[in-house]
Design an enzyme around this catalytic site. Structure first.
Site, PDB file in Angstrom:
ATOM      1  N   ASP A  65      76.276   8.497   8.917  1.00  0.00           N
ATOM      2  CA  ASP A  65      75.116   9.370   9.081  1.00  0.00           C
ATOM      3  C   ASP A  65      73.964   8.963   8.170  1.00  0.00           C
ATOM      4  O   ASP A  65      72.832   9.398   8.379  1.00  0.00           O
ATOM      5  CB  ASP A  65      75.497  10.828   8.766  1.00  0.00           C
ATOM      6  CG  ASP A  65      76.385  11.425   9.848  1.00  0.00           C
ATOM      7  OD1 ASP A  65      76.436  10.859  10.947  1.00  0.00           O
ATOM      8  OD2 ASP A  65      77.028  12.451   9.579  1.00  0.00           O
ATOM      9  N   ASN A  66      74.262   8.158   7.164  1.00  0.00           N
ATOM     10  CA  ASN A  66      73.243   7.756   6.199  1.00  0.00           C
ATOM     11  C   ASN A  66      72.815   6.303   6.376  1.00  0.00           C
ATOM     12  O   ASN A  66      72.268   5.706   5.450  1.00  0.00           O
ATOM     13  CB  ASN A  66      73.752   7.979   4.773  1.00  0.00           C
ATOM     14  CG  ASN A  66      73.940   9.447   4.454  1.00  0.00           C
ATOM     15  OD1 ASN A  66      73.350  10.302   5.101  1.00  0.00           O
ATOM     16  ND2 ASN A  66      74.763   9.733   3.464  1.00  0.00           N
ATOM     17  N   ASP A  75      68.507   8.987   2.947  1.00  0.00           N
ATOM     18  CA  ASP A  75      69.497   9.922   2.419  1.00  0.00           C
ATOM     19  C   ASP A  75      70.225   9.361   1.198  1.00  0.00           C
ATOM     20  O   ASP A  75      71.436   9.207   1.190  1.00  0.00           O
ATOM     21  CB  ASP A  75      70.505  10.289   3.506  1.00  0.00           C
ATOM     22  CG  ASP A  75      71.193  11.624   3.203  1.00  0.00           C
ATOM     23  OD1 ASP A  75      71.053  12.108   2.054  1.00  0.00           O
ATOM     24  OD2 ASP A  75      71.864  12.157   4.076  1.00  0.00           O
TER      25      ASP A  75
END
Length: 209
Positions: A65-66, A75
């Site tokens: 997700d990062n 992030d």
């Protein structure tokens, strides 16, 4: 990357294709097909991670997700830049096992991109075996390009503008000295540029350099 994985896991292939088309339009308009798109994403990541390594940057939480498809750093709340050079350095309090430590970042990037490549399989070829073969080749390409970019970035820090493969040994020699003597990562490269490294520590390196 995580968004692609989400759609693939839930078998929402229409949304997967729509997302890939959007990424091509917004970030990679020169991509002629999805395989080329995946190659370009991997190439940008290879350049990004090599740059991180060359400046002692530790992201901290490199989950899927990062990792941005665009090849930008996102992030990075628990991120930091190393002071004393320590390949095992971590900066996220949740990273108890050192998964995202400095030296692991290239391998984690490859792992994340492998998950992306798996998500791309329905887009690469209708034949599953062919799609897997294409994705494996692209991931191997990432690893090769990362090594090339790592060599380029660190060679520049040693004043080598056209590095050769064997220059990697010189770079690793320098980093090994930093690690052994707990020396500051950034300042050591500055001292090298200013011809201010202590000969009693760097003697063998300086002769080869």
């Amino acid at each position: 990357v995580g968004t692609f994985v989400y759609f693939a896991v839930h078998r929402e292939f229409g949304a997967l294709k729509q997302l890939a088309d959007y990424v091509i339009k917004r970030h990679y308009p020169s991509a002629q097909n999805y395989a080329q798109l995946l190659e370009m994403i991997c190439s940008n990541q290879a350049k990004l991670i090599a740059k991180w390594m060359s400046i002692g940057f530790i992201h901290g939480v490199m989950n899927t997700d990062n990792m941005a498809i665009s090849g930008e750093t996102i992030d990075y709340g628990p991120c930091a830049f190393m002071d004393e050079y320590n390949p095992s350095q971590v900066y996220s309090f949740i990273d108890k096992r050192g998964r995202y430590q400095y030296q692991n970042q290239p391998a984690i990037a490859a792992w994340n991109l492998a998950r992306l490549a798996e998500a791309f399989l329905p887009l690469l070829d209708e034949n599953q075996e062919m799609a897997v073969e294409i994705s494996n080749e692209i991931i191997t390409g990432f690893q090769n390009e990362y090594q090339s970019q790592w060599l380029f970035e660190f060679a520049l820090k040693l004043g080598i503008e056209s590095p050769k493969t064997e220059d990697g040994d010189l770079i690793n020699h320098f980093l090994a000295i930093l690690s052994e003597h707990n020396l500051d990562f950034t300042n050591s490269f500055i001292d090298l540029g200013n011809d201010n490294l202590p000969s009693e520590i760097f003697g063998d390196f300086l002769i080869k350099w």
